[in-house]
Structures are given as C-alpha cells and as structure tokens.
Design an enzyme around this catalytic site. Structure first.
Site, short mmCIF file in Angstrom:
data_model
loop_
_atom_site.label_atom_id
_atom_site.label_comp_id
_atom_site.label_asym_id
_atom_site.label_seq_id
_atom_site.Cartn_x
_atom_site.Cartn_y
_atom_site.Cartn_z
CB CYS A 275 14.50 21.78 1.30
SG CYS A 275 14.03 22.96 0.11
NE ARG B 95 21.18 22.71 -5.06
CZ ARG B 95 21.43 21.94 -6.35
NH1 ARG B 95 22.49 21.47 -6.50
NH2 ARG B 95 20.33 22.13 -7.10
CG HIS C 223 27.58 21.73 -9.58
ND1 HIS C 223 26.59 21.02 -10.12
CD2 HIS C 223 27.64 21.85 -8.34
CE1 HIS C 223 25.91 20.79 -9.16
NE2 HIS C 223 26.36 21.05 -7.97
CB SER D 263 16.26 24.90 -9.10
OG SER D 263 17.42 25.56 -8.52
CD GLU E 215 15.07 27.69 -6.73
OE1 GLU E 215 14.70 28.61 -5.74
OE2 GLU E 215 16.03 26.91 -6.34
#
Lengths: 355, 264
Positions: free
Chosen positions: A45, A47, A93, A103, A108
């Site tokens: 939701c 990325r 990355h 995040s 998370e």
C-alpha cells in the site's frame, strides 16, 4: 549487466498518485516488454517497485507506463515521483526496504513478509533469475540481522498496540483474560480489536446505549452488558478499557477499592482513552491496579518511535556491510556479462534520481 | 590448583556482568546465549573446583565459610541452569551472574579459606543435610533474583516510566509464577535438609537449630500467605528479598558463633 530499481513510494507520492500505479502488470509481461532478463515487482500500500536486471538500460518512463493502471497508461507520468537506483544503490535500497528502514512506520515488519511473497511469486513465474535470487535472499538475511541486532522493531508505535503490549507485560498470555469495554466509540473498537487479535476471547461491551454496545460486541465477537451493570463486572475482569463521553470520572478510587477485595490480588489493567478522563488518576495508587490514560499511552508510543529512529544508524551500518559484501559477488559477474554494475548509471530519460 | 579453577569461574561470571552492564548502559542489552554460555562455563569450573576440593577433603566441601560461599554460589548457578531456561527467563542470567560473582569474589578476597581439620569420618546424613540446605539456599537466591526483577518491572508499569530493560523483562505473571515455583522448590529442599539434620547422630547446637527453624518458618509464612491469597504478589516479591537477606545473615551468624565447628 544493469541491476536497477524503479519505484514510487510514500516518500515521493501521495496515496492518490500511488493508486494510479497499484495495478502492476505480471512480472513476466513486464520482463518481456521491457527487455529485462530478470524482473520482480514489489507492490504494497505504500510502494510499487520494480527490481530488474537488464543488459541495456531501461528508461524509467517506459517502466512508469508499464506500471500504470489501464486508465492511466496514456496519461503523462511525472518523472519526479519516481526514484531510480542502480547497482550498489539498488542493493542498498532493497536492504533498507526489507529491514523496514524505508517504511512509513520505521521498523515495521510487514514489509518483509510482502517482499518474501513478491520474491516467491517471481521465482515461481520464472521472472527472478540468479541475480535477483541472490539479491533477495541476501535482503532477507539483512532484514533478520537488523531486527535482531538493533532495537528497530522495539515497542509499539500506536496507542492501541501500546495498550496491548502493556497487557502482555502484565498478564503474559492474553487468551484467558476478561475484558470490559466501556463506551462503544471508534477508539474502543480499534483497541478491542487489537486485544482480540492477541487472543482475548472474553470481551464485554457496555455503553449508555445498549444497542450500540450490542453492535460493537457483535462486530468484535464479544457480549453486551447493560450500562447499569458495568460496575459489577469490574470485580471480575482483568482489563477495563474506558472511552465514554462522560464529563465526570466514572471510575473513582472510592468506587473501585471495595470491589477489588474479591479479586484476590489479581492485577487490574485500566486503559482510559477518554477525554475528559473516565478514571480518576488516584486509582493508579491502588496496589495491583495499573492505570494508563491516553497521554501516557501516547508518550510510550512516541518513545518507541524515537527509539526506532535512533536505531536507524545501527541498521544502516549492518546494511552497508552487506552491500559491500554483495558487491564483491556481483561486480565480477556483471563485468563478465559485458555490462557495468555501475554505482549509478545515468537514466536516459530522467537522469539519476535518489529518494 | 583448586583456587585457580575458582578464579577462572569468577572471571566467567565477571564477563557476563560486564557485558550486561554495558548493554544496559547503552540501552542495547538483549538476553541471548552469551550470558547463558558464560554462566555455564562458570558453573563447570565451579563444579571442577568443588570436585577437586571434595576429593582432597574426602567429604562434601563445606568445612569452612569459604567453601560455604562457593557451594552457595554453585547452588545458585545450578538452580539457574535448571530453572532459568525452562521458564524462558533468560534475563534472569543477567541478574544471577552478579550475585554469583559477588559471592565468589567475596569468598576469594576475604581471609576465610582457613583449613579446618576434620578428623571424623564423613557422615552421609550430615552431608545430605548440608548439601540440601545449600541447594535450597540456591533456589531461595533465585527467588530473590526473580523478586527483584518483578519489583523492577512492576515499578516501571506503575510509574509508566518505560526503560529499555522493560522490553527484556518477562511479564509480571511469568515472574510471579517463577517466584512461587522457586519458593516451593527451595522450601522442599530446605525441609528435607532440616529433617536430615536430625539423623546425623551428632549433638545439635541450639542456636543453629533455632536459626534454621526461623528461616524455615519465614519461608513457610510467605508460602502460606500466598496460598491463602493474603499476600499480594508485590509483597511476596519484597518478602523474597527480605527472607533471603535474613537467611544469608543467619548462615553468616551460624558460622561466626560456632568457630570451632564446621558449618555443617
């Protein structure tokens, strides 16, 4: 050989914009159309990212167009909202993403499960080859190390989860606990749901309007208690969650103390998320009673967020070690396959961008 | 030779203490296998020490205050090895290591390793009495450690001052279950040791008997109070610390008041 990542995330675009790119194509389609030898799509939701391996650079505009939902394919794609990482930066990355450092809620762990799922899918469809296989396997290892060696995941960061964590620290196993929810508002519902998700089976809801109590009880799988009887339940329950709109405290020391005698020293955890407060502050002075109001819960959540932020540097250190290690494996192979593993390769369409 | 084993053992515990202290200071402490391994090595070296000394003495090595302290430290480590991992109270190692370290460091540094010539043949009942009592002390020591952990956790919850150690400490309910089990274990062993004392066939010094019964009554009172739900968990935790301090003082007093007798 070019290893790259092109994506859009909560850092670069609003949810409205991200929505235009959530219906990503199948990885194998993307692979065929883009000319990549390997591709992997990571969509959450927050990325949408494409990880690819290609002999020739693939333009970000092309990838953006492929990632767009059907209705938006013909729209112009703002290059500013896409980031592009190549070679070592792409590796870094991904490691940051998998570790939860990139995040919205730092630390998370859901993202790791999503990345694993994306990798599984790519492996099953054959769109992930030896490079992405190695890269993602390493990313999962890095994420595990970051989680275990730092405090990046420590503490809850929302009021509801802080309350559930505290209940765990008082009672251990929550399955046998009895919970009384006073008030049937949205916050009560959220916290009640969080408790139910941790195994609570006996949840009672009491509200001035019995219908609303009944509605919430049905929604979360509990039972409704008439408002005039809630006090009797105080002697019995382990957690009292209060969130009514009362102007005066409903629970006072004088009211509660006589009821506690029947509890035989069982602890009572009171979560008061009402404003103004439903529970008089001196209730916390009673032995075995642990009272937390909305401010104290928020303070703990903020403390956890601060701790997680402080742990970013430690996480980055672990990541950098692994990036260097991965480079040792990747560089000779990329060179042998005739391309450049580059630190960064200029994108023909947008140049080089970093998030 | 035997003292060198003990010095090495103490060093193992010191490593665990230093590592824990540094971790807590930097807020990065997490109970892992390191503490358990350090304590396990310390325990093995302690066992080797007691074995060497026991063979030299041809009896249970409890003939002077030095040996009593080492045996007590060994009992604490033994109960931790048996109880700590079983109850998933790995952080207990962080609290156990300093206690064992202090007991052994004191034994090594204080001039209490005075050889006591014991000419009489080893009495198996006497050895049973002494060893059971010492292992019971080990369980009481661990109950005291768990009590301390309980009070730390309880205070954090009560004052809402959440520190990094909060996340490493077990829930109050688990700690209290461990306290109760350790108290029962210690009480059972202590009672067995006490009963064994009456079968030694030797004259029983009145002061020693009174002290031993006082400790027994103290722990019996705590267990009874809890069994009848008269004592709140927090009070039980406090009493664990008080009772163990009293039991240690009694052990000390017995040895001081009977200088011509082995502590058995």
């Amino acid at each position: 050989m070019n290893l790259f990542c092109v994506g859009i995330s909560h850092h670069t675009a609003s949810v409205e914009t991200r929505e235009r790119y959530t219906s990503a194509p199948a990885a194998e389609t993307l692979m065929r159309e883009s000319g990549c030898t390997e591709t992997l799509l990571l969509t959450t939701c927050n990325r949408v990212e494409v990880y690819g391996v290609a002999a020739e650079p693939v333009a970000t505009t092309d990838l953006a167009r492929w990632l767009a939902v059907e209705d938006a394919k013909s729209d112009s794609h703002d290059p500013g909202i896409f980031y592009r990482h190549e070679g070592e930066k792409c590796v870094q990355h991904l490691f940051r993403v998998a570790s939860g450092l990139d995040s919205m809620v730092i630390g998370e762990t859901e993202i790791l499960g999503q990345a694993k799922k994306a990798y599984e899918h790519a492996r099953n469809t054959g769109s992930a080859g030896p490079y992405l296989h190695r890269l993602f396997q390493r990313a999962f290892r890095v994420a595990k190390q970051v989680r275990t060696r730092t405090d990046i995941t420590r503490g809850a960061v929302s009021v509801g989860s802080v309350a559930v964590d505290l209940a765990g620290k008082i009672f251990g196993d929550l399955r046998e606990l009895r919970v009384l929810v006073l008030g049937a508002g949205e916050t009560s519902e959220r916290t009640a749901r969080a408790l139910m998700s941790r195994g609570v089976r006996d949840l009672r809801v009491s509200n001035r309007s019995y219908d609303r109590a009944h509605a919430l009880a049905s929604l979360v799988g509990g039972s409704a208690v008439p408002f005039e009887h809630w006090m009797q339940h105080c002697a019995d329950v382990d957690i009292l969650l209060s969130s009514t709109a009362a102007d005066e405290p409903l629970v006072t020391r004088a009211l509660l103390e006589p009821l506690l005698g029947e509890r035989m020293h069982r602890p009572l955890f009171i979560i008061d998320i009402a404003v103004p407060r439903d529970v008089a502050p001196d209730v916390n002075d009673i032995e075995g009673v642990y009272l937390y109001d909305i401010d104290s819960l928020r303070t703990i959540a903020d403390q956890s967020i601060a701790t997680r932020r402080q742990q970013i540097a430690a996480g980055e250190e672990i990541i950098n070690e692994h990036v260097a290690d991965f480079r040792k494996w990747f560089a000779p192979r990329a060179a042998a396959s005739g391309g450049s593993e580059g630190p960064i390769i200029a994108d023909p369409a947008f140049g080089t961008q970093e998030s | 030779m035997d003292r060198q084993l003990l010095i090495l053992s103490t060093f193992c515990y010191l490593i665990a203490v230093v590592r824990t202290a540094m971790g807590l200071r930097h807020g990065t402490f997490r109970p892992g296998t390191f503490n358990f391994v350090a304590i396990a090595f310390g325990f093995l070296l302690q066992t080797a020490f007691l074995s060497v000394r026991g063979h030299a003495l041809r009896r249970c090595p409890l003939t002077n205050l030095f040996e009593v302290f080492v045996f007590l430290a060994w009992s604490v480590a033994l109960v931790y090895m048996l109880v700590g991992p079983a109850y998933r109270l790995s952080l207990m190692g962080a609290f156990t290591a300093p206690l064992v370290f202090l007991l052994q460091a004191f034994a090594l540094l204080a001039p209490i390793d005075v050889p006591h010539p014991v000419t009489a043949r080893a009495n198996s009942w006497l050895e049973f009495h002494a060893s059971m009592s010492m292992i019971a002390y080990g369980a009481f020591a661990l109950a005291c450690v768990a009590g301390l952990m309980y009070l730390i956790q309880e205070r954090q919850l009560k004052t809402r001052q959440i520190h990094s150690v909060f996340y490493q400490l077990p829930p109050l309910s688990d700690l209290f279950a461990a306290i109760t089990r350790l108290l029962w274990l210690g009480f059972g062993l202590y009672t067995a040791g006490l009963v064994g004392g009456f079968f030694t066939g030797q004259p029983l010094p009145q002061f020693k008997v009174i002290c031993a019964f006082a400790v027994w009554l103290l722990y019996a009172g705590v267990l009874l109070g809890r069994h009848l739900r008269r004592l709140a968990p927090k009070r039980v935790a406090v009493l664990c610390i008080v009772a163990f301090s009293a039991a240690l003082s009694v052990l000390w007093a017995i040895n001081f008041t009977s200088p011509h007798l082995p502590p058995q």
